[in-house]
Design an enzyme around this catalytic site. Structure first.
Site, mmCIF file in Angstrom:
data_model
loop_
_atom_site.group_PDB
_atom_site.id
_atom_site.type_symbol
_atom_site.label_atom_id
_atom_site.label_comp_id
_atom_site.label_asym_id
_atom_site.label_seq_id
_atom_site.Cartn_x
_atom_site.Cartn_y
_atom_site.Cartn_z
ATOM 1 N N HIS A 82 0.514 -1.142 -0.088
ATOM 2 C CA HIS A 82 0.282 0.100 -0.055
ATOM 3 C C HIS A 82 1.083 1.178 0.140
ATOM 4 C CE1 HIS A 82 -4.318 2.632 0.808
ATOM 5 N NE2 HIS A 82 -2.581 2.981 1.338
ATOM 6 N N ASP A 161 -14.808 2.942 8.348
ATOM 7 C CA ASP A 161 -14.014 4.011 7.577
ATOM 8 C C ASP A 161 -14.548 4.935 6.726
ATOM 9 O OD1 ASP A 161 -10.631 4.776 7.079
ATOM 10 O OD2 ASP A 161 -11.611 4.624 5.911
ATOM 11 N N ARG A 168 -14.328 12.871 8.744
ATOM 12 C CA ARG A 168 -13.166 13.989 9.109
ATOM 13 C C ARG A 168 -12.803 14.665 8.384
ATOM 14 N NH1 ARG A 168 -8.371 9.298 8.490
ATOM 15 N NH2 ARG A 168 -7.646 10.978 8.784
HETATM 16 N N1 URA Z 1 -6.231 7.360 3.213
HETATM 17 C C1 URA Z 1 -6.436 6.894 3.799
HETATM 18 O O1 URA Z 1 -6.507 5.675 3.382
HETATM 19 N N2 URA Z 1 -7.326 7.098 5.170
HETATM 20 C C2 URA Z 1 -6.762 8.408 5.546
HETATM 21 O O2 URA Z 1 -7.204 8.267 6.731
HETATM 22 C C3 URA Z 1 -5.784 9.296 4.813
HETATM 23 C C4 URA Z 1 -5.401 8.737 3.599
#
Ligand code: URA
Length: 434
Positions: A82, A161, A168
């Site tokens: 990643h 997420d 966020r």
């Molecule tokens: N990439 C992500 O997947 N999450 C983050 O919080 C920042 C960059």
């Protein structure tokens, strides 16, 4: 248990229990906890931080909030890679076939680009016919047969997420190291690999602007991986200038193929060999990094990695003739070379500015739903440290309209700093965290 008490506890800087973190993530995913309470929690976590244990618990709770890939039907140790995102980062297109040709099973879920950083899925979509969506059975079958499959990550992977990242974004809580680390690792863990190699970018074109921040993020992610039983290694790598020369989807595919043919830029080749060696080692297919590297060099130089790329593109419905015939890739109607008007050495190329110029041309998304133009972008002919003479070709712009081309030229000219003295060059690989 009440969400308000969890927010208060975090606001006071106390450590939350695993049960409290699970209660928050499960409740938020099921929409029993509203955005305003989640936003208050994020702000408390932003200021008070999260302990390594809390960060690990948050990651696992998010990883379990949706689908979790089961790769157990694929023999061997599955290793994922990643990158935290950069400009011109087409590493996966080279690294995937390279390590797959060495025997590492790569079952990869990738994202699309946002802002000035590109995404692997967009790049692959510039190959005519290439399918980025696949059912689970076909995905696993392809990894077993070809050793490599790359699909678009769906919203069912770590949905907690997905919701929290969007929140966020609008509550000024993106740039918190534990929240970034948990966000990235939750998706990697849900994607099912046994081991993970992270490429944490640092510099003007990256999320992390300073080496200190990048090493902290790398350490936090490695700690999460270790806590949840996924062996994780992180390399901190330079993103002060774009990686390679090409920025823009189809242009990056061409450059990746050039690299697989042994004619690519040195930095891209080097990064792929370094990350690839770590992947081979984690897969248990070499006894040390030197052995892994010489094996990969051999695979790359003998054309085996290019053969694997061809097999992979064909398996996903893509037209593999693009490998010999670049004109089959999307190409922009306007191609214009920009020449140097001064003499000296390239001291700096602001990667973020080059990314923004590519976005101006239409190569990147301003918002998640923007359409992109796969044909446009930029190819740099001069990189940091290169000598420049007046009249030398500096960069090329590929555009669909003149106005954008003029704007992009202006941005990239400003991105270059040319001075009398050669610069002190920063290493491509700044360090490793294990
Ligand atoms: N990439 C992500 O997947 N999450 C983050 O919080 C920042 C960059």
């Amino acid at each position: 248990m009440r969400m308000v008490d969890i927010i208060l506890k975090k606001r006071r800087g106390q450590e939350l229990s695993t049960e409290e973190i699970n209660f928050f993530i499960e409740g938020y995913t099921r929409e029993n906890i509203p955005d305003y309470q989640a936003a208050a929690f994020l702000m408390a976590a932003f200021f008070q931080g999260l302990t390594p244990r809390e960060t690990g618990d948050l990651t696992l709770a998010m990883a379990r909030s949706g689908d979790q890939a089961d790769l157990s039907s694929i023999p061997g140790r599955k290793v994922d890679k990643h990158s935290t995102g950069g400009v011109g980062d087409k590493t996966t297109l080279v690294l995937g076939p390279l390590v797959a040709a060495a025997g590492v099973p790569v079952a990869k879920m990738s994202g699309r680009g946002l802002g000035h950083t590109g995404g692997t899925i967009d790049k692959l979509e510039s190959v005519p016919g290439f399918q980025v969506a696949m059912d689970n059975r076909s995905f696993l079958d392809q990894v077993n047969r070809v050793k490599l499959a790359v699909v678009a990550q769906t919203g069912h992977l770590a949905p907690a997420d997905k919701k929290l990242y969007a929140l966020r974004d609008v509550t000024a809580t993106v740039d918190s190291i534990p929240l970034i680390a948990a966000s990235v690792m939750s998706k990697k863990i849900a994607a099912g690999a046994d081991a993970i190699v992270l490429d944490v970018k640092v510099g003007s074109g990256a999320f992390m602007k300073s080496p200190g921040e990048a090493f902290t993020l790398a350490g936090t992610m490695v700690d999460i991986g270790t806590r949840v039983g996924r062996q994780t290694v992180a390399l901190v790598t330079d993103m002060d200038q774009p990686l390679g020369n090409a920025v823009g989807n189809a242009l990056e595919v061409k450059e990746a193929i050039d690299t697989l043919k042994g004619k690519g830029p040195r930095d891209l080749r080097e990064l792929c060999l370094t990350l690839g060696s770590e992947m081979i080692l984690l897969a248990g297919l070499a006894r040390d990094l030197e052995t892994a590297r010489s094996r990969l060099e051999q695979i790359l130089d003998s054309g085996l990695a290019l053969d694997k790329f061809r097999e992979f593109i064909t398996a996903q419905g893509g037209n593999a003739q693009i490998i010999e015939r670049y004109e089959l890739l999307p190409h922009a109607p306007i191609a214009q070379t920009v020449f140097a008007d001064v003499e000296g050495y390239v001291r700096e190329i602001q990667a973020e500015q080059v990314g923004l110029a590519a976005m101006t041309l239409g190569a990147g998304r301003a918002t998640k739903d923007s359409a992109i133009d796969l044909s446009v972008g930029v190819v740099l002919h001069k990189k940091v440290g290169d000598k420049v003479n007046a009249g030398d070709p500096m960069f090329e712009i590929y555009a669909t309209n003149r106005e954008n081309a003029v704007l992009a030229e202006k941005i990239i000219r400003q991105a270059y700093s040319i001075g009398k003295e050669p610069p002190v060059r920063r290493n491509l690989i700044l360090g490793k965290v294990t």
